[in-house]
Enzyme design. Structure first.
Site, short mmCIF file in Angstrom:
data_model
loop_
_atom_site.label_atom_id
_atom_site.label_comp_id
_atom_site.label_asym_id
_atom_site.label_seq_id
_atom_site.Cartn_x
_atom_site.Cartn_y
_atom_site.Cartn_z
N GLY A 46 -1.54 1.20 -43.57
CA GLY A 46 -1.73 0.87 -45.19
C GLY A 46 -0.99 2.09 -45.83
O GLY A 46 -0.48 2.97 -45.08
N GLN A 51 1.18 8.22 -52.39
CA GLN A 51 2.00 8.59 -51.32
C GLN A 51 3.56 8.26 -51.22
O GLN A 51 4.13 8.79 -50.76
CB GLN A 51 1.73 7.67 -49.98
CG GLN A 51 0.27 7.95 -49.55
CD GLN A 51 -0.08 7.32 -48.45
OE1 GLN A 51 -0.49 6.28 -48.23
NE2 GLN A 51 0.15 7.85 -47.10
N CYS A 92 -2.53 9.80 -41.10
CA CYS A 92 -2.11 9.23 -42.34
C CYS A 92 -0.35 9.74 -42.45
O CYS A 92 0.01 10.67 -41.99
CB CYS A 92 -2.80 10.12 -43.24
SG CYS A 92 -2.24 9.69 -44.93
N LEU A 93 0.24 8.73 -43.06
CA LEU A 93 1.75 9.03 -43.20
C LEU A 93 1.88 10.37 -43.88
O LEU A 93 3.11 10.86 -43.79
CB LEU A 93 2.29 7.70 -43.80
CG LEU A 93 2.39 6.52 -42.87
CD1 LEU A 93 2.79 5.43 -43.69
CD2 LEU A 93 3.19 6.61 -41.63
N HIS A 134 -9.74 4.45 -46.32
CA HIS A 134 -8.69 5.57 -46.31
C HIS A 134 -7.73 5.35 -47.19
O HIS A 134 -7.45 6.17 -48.06
CB HIS A 134 -8.15 5.34 -44.94
CG HIS A 134 -6.91 6.42 -44.65
ND1 HIS A 134 -6.98 7.47 -43.74
CD2 HIS A 134 -5.78 6.44 -45.39
CE1 HIS A 134 -5.77 8.18 -44.00
NE2 HIS A 134 -4.98 7.75 -44.75
N GLU A 135 -7.38 4.06 -47.69
CA GLU A 135 -6.29 4.08 -48.84
C GLU A 135 -6.87 4.27 -50.15
O GLU A 135 -6.31 4.79 -51.12
CB GLU A 135 -5.77 2.39 -48.45
CG GLU A 135 -4.93 2.40 -47.30
CD GLU A 135 -4.03 3.40 -47.13
OE1 GLU A 135 -3.45 3.95 -47.84
OE2 GLU A 135 -3.90 3.61 -45.79
N HIS A 138 -6.79 7.76 -51.27
CA HIS A 138 -5.62 8.10 -51.95
C HIS A 138 -5.70 8.08 -53.10
O HIS A 138 -5.11 8.78 -53.98
CB HIS A 138 -4.62 7.47 -51.11
CG HIS A 138 -4.22 7.98 -50.03
ND1 HIS A 138 -3.66 9.30 -49.69
CD2 HIS A 138 -4.07 7.39 -48.72
CE1 HIS A 138 -3.35 9.26 -48.48
NE2 HIS A 138 -3.53 8.39 -47.63
NI NI Z 1 -3.23 7.92 -45.97
#
Ligand code: NI
Length: 168
Positions: A46, A51, A92-93, A134-135, A138
């Site tokens: 995701g 991000q 998470c990236l 999670h997304e 953000h």
């Molecule tokens: Ni994330």
């Protein structure tokens, strides 16, 4: 298509609440395609617009099976109902080198718009539900490290400062 640069904590854009998208134009379509490519290349399941430095309500995800790509592009997504409780170890990236278990809803209903301006309602359970929560976090300026205990968070912040996080 192009691979986009992923912002990492403590970048300010990750803490900001995003703006709703009012106009699904070529810029948004291009951004969504680039986000998908960036996500697959990372690899991740995701990616949310903050991000990659855009404070707008757009997420891409593919929480399905590895050999069966089923990309999701969601505009202005919102959780309209939820039930149950679950949790897995998340990463998470934008938070490289750290993972932790996070408590999430087991089942959610998400309303969103697609790139062709259709309103959709998705019912998701377990892993896909966790990925979407999670997304969507953000989009509200929330990272998974904002949902762990104060103790764990302090350890994380100390490791970040000392540069002793696992480099993965
Ligand atoms: Ni994330």
């Amino acid at each position: 298509m192009s691979i986009l640069n992923i912002d990492v904590y403590p970048a300010l854009v990750l803490k900001r609440k995003t703006e709703k998208i009012l106009n699904i134009d070529d810029h948004i379509r291009q951004l969504a395609e680039d986000m998908l490519e960036t996500m697959y290349q990372a690899p991740g399941v995701g990616l949310a617009a903050p991000q990659i430095g855009h404070s707008i309500s757009l997420v891409v995800a593919d929480p399905g099976e590895k050999d069966k790509p089923s990309p999701l592009i969601l505009i202005n997504p919102e959780i309209t109902a939820h039930e149950g409780q679950t949790g897995i170890t998340e990463g998470c990236l934008s938070v490289p080198g750290y993972t932790a278990e996070v408590v999430r809803h087991q089942k959610i209903i998400v309303k969103a718009y697609t790139l062709d301006e259709k309103e959709v309602e998705l019912t998701l359970e377990d892993f896909p539900a966790i990925v979407l929560q999670h997304e969507l976090d953000h989009l509200h300026g929330i990272l998974f490290i904002d949902r762990i205990s104060r103790l764990k968070r302090n350890i994380y912040d100390r490791k970040l400062k000392k540069g002793t996080l696992d480099q993965s």
